[in-house]
Enzyme design. Sequence first.
Site, mmCIF file in Angstrom:
data_model
loop_
_atom_site.group_PDB
_atom_site.id
_atom_site.type_symbol
_atom_site.label_atom_id
_atom_site.label_comp_id
_atom_site.label_asym_id
_atom_site.label_seq_id
_atom_site.Cartn_x
_atom_site.Cartn_y
_atom_site.Cartn_z
ATOM 1 N N LYS A 121 -1.987 -45.966 18.217
ATOM 2 C CA LYS A 121 -0.364 -44.853 19.027
ATOM 3 C C LYS A 121 -1.265 -43.883 18.724
ATOM 4 O O LYS A 121 -2.840 -43.414 18.110
ATOM 5 C CB LYS A 121 0.606 -44.337 17.963
ATOM 6 C CG LYS A 121 1.897 -45.570 18.434
ATOM 7 C CD LYS A 121 2.335 -45.535 19.569
ATOM 8 C CE LYS A 121 3.486 -44.103 19.640
ATOM 9 N NZ LYS A 121 4.217 -44.469 18.945
ATOM 10 N N GLU B 116 4.413 -31.289 21.115
ATOM 11 C CA GLU B 116 6.172 -31.825 20.585
ATOM 12 C C GLU B 116 6.833 -30.814 19.608
ATOM 13 O O GLU B 116 7.501 -30.255 19.566
ATOM 14 C CB GLU B 116 5.928 -33.003 19.817
ATOM 15 C CG GLU B 116 6.019 -34.630 20.821
ATOM 16 C CD GLU B 116 5.996 -35.628 20.184
ATOM 17 O OE1 GLU B 116 5.940 -36.791 20.779
ATOM 18 O OE2 GLU B 116 5.369 -35.485 18.928
ATOM 19 N N HIS C 124 14.353 -33.446 40.218
ATOM 20 C CA HIS C 124 15.119 -34.652 39.909
ATOM 21 C C HIS C 124 14.804 -35.769 38.716
ATOM 22 O O HIS C 124 15.340 -36.706 38.461
ATOM 23 C CB HIS C 124 16.330 -35.573 40.326
ATOM 24 C CG HIS C 124 17.599 -34.567 41.051
ATOM 25 N ND1 HIS C 124 18.469 -34.134 41.063
ATOM 26 C CD2 HIS C 124 16.824 -33.863 42.519
ATOM 27 C CE1 HIS C 124 19.047 -33.022 41.686
ATOM 28 N NE2 HIS C 124 18.639 -33.459 42.824
ATOM 29 N N SER D 217 -0.325 -42.716 14.636
ATOM 30 C CA SER D 217 0.976 -43.112 13.527
ATOM 31 C C SER D 217 0.155 -44.332 11.897
ATOM 32 O O SER D 217 -0.810 -44.444 12.324
ATOM 33 C CB SER D 217 1.525 -44.307 14.686
ATOM 34 O OG SER D 217 2.297 -44.994 13.608
#
Length: 461
Positions: free
Chosen positions: A286, A293, A159, A280
Amino acid sequence: MARKKLWGGRFSSGEDPFFAQFNDSLAFDRRLLETDIDGSIAYARALERAGVFTRQERRKVERGLFSVLEDSRKDPEAIARSQAEDVHTYVEETLKDKIGVLALKLHTGRSRNDQVSTDLRLYVIRKERSIEKGINGLLELLVSLAEKHLQTIVPGYTHMQRAQPVLFSHYLLAYGEMLMRDRQRLREAMARAGVCPLGSGALSGTVYAVDRDAIARDLGFSSASHNSMDAVADRDFVLDFLYFASVLMMHLSRMSEDLIYYNTSEFAFVQMDDSVSSGSSLMPQKKNPDALELLRGKCGRVYGHLISLLTVLKGLPMTYNKDLQEDKEGLFDAASTVENCLRMAHTVLQKITVNPDRMREAATGGFLNATELADYLVSKKMPFREAHGVAGRIVMRASELDVALERLPLREYQAFSPLFQDDLFERLNLERAIARRSERGGTAPTAVRLSLRSFRRRIRK
Ligand code: ARG
């Protein structure tokens, strides 16, 4: 300018230009050039057996076919300049340019229906071989990482809540098991694809004595198909591949998801290498895990191809229908997606930095040894359900006091149960908790070492 067709005889008017474009498949089925030529060479031999070609003629055809392949290796874009409808037409036309009308005999008794299915099966089988190499590479890498991290302790989650401590090796080998099943699925798909449709004709079989077993053998198939109608209508082998690909991509996607949050500054269990991250355009601080991804994101298109082909097939009447031409683009895209993703996953893992201190720190907080507490009471003969309740109340107390279980004084424990004694504290130690899970398949170092050994053996099978 009207194009020459394989089937122009019964037509009085030319094609609508947009229909031609709509109907053509050369732009994508050119990937079948090599398998189409291999299939044609085997078929030329079959025609020699059937007495359609003399030995000399067959040789001439064979040389012509080799030279079509060679030309296209020298100039891969030649095929794109051609006006041919599909790869089969392209090969026949180019062969005719080379050897003259003899080329036109090659299609005796053969239909593009048995031809395209043969080509595509060969394509799938060859792709499967190279994909298996990619899987093996990733399996080897997982094993070598697992070997390095036999001492690294990390929280295991359910979980997405910290649950129990495990060895990082054990975690890595869990992904190894998934990939091992993928390899098994791939091999099963390959075996089912290994049936040769050539000699089924358009749908009803052939009148020429081509010796279908010999064709199958020539092309490396394990047998000839049993039913000519099924042979030209069937694309189960493409579905098998797409299902394998979907499950593999799902596994890579799950692993990527883990690594993406392990890579956050909140977790900081791992760090992606600069070379597989990007920045970024606005926020200078970043460093984004783009490679992971994309591994996660590309899963979607492969699922899409599986659903798409299932849908194409569901309403098709027997036998061949042009809808079947829609089997290819999804297959090609799924195959290259899988190849690229296996390669990317390998690079990402090869360059990953693991932070054992952070992992251990996270495994130390969060009461991951609460199960040990309950087990301790069980060892003192308290029924597990009751022990679970006592341990839960102790966790509540420890979190009020904001201390880890191993730092809570014995008198606090004894207020909950007189069964608690000094020997409790060594049980709460993380290494001890892990070492006690020593039955097969558990996370104890002894069990993980055994499974590493058997895993290495299984990879090489
Ligand atoms: N391009 C076609 C395909 O991919 C080849 C088979 C054509 N057969 C036919 N009967 N029109 O399915």
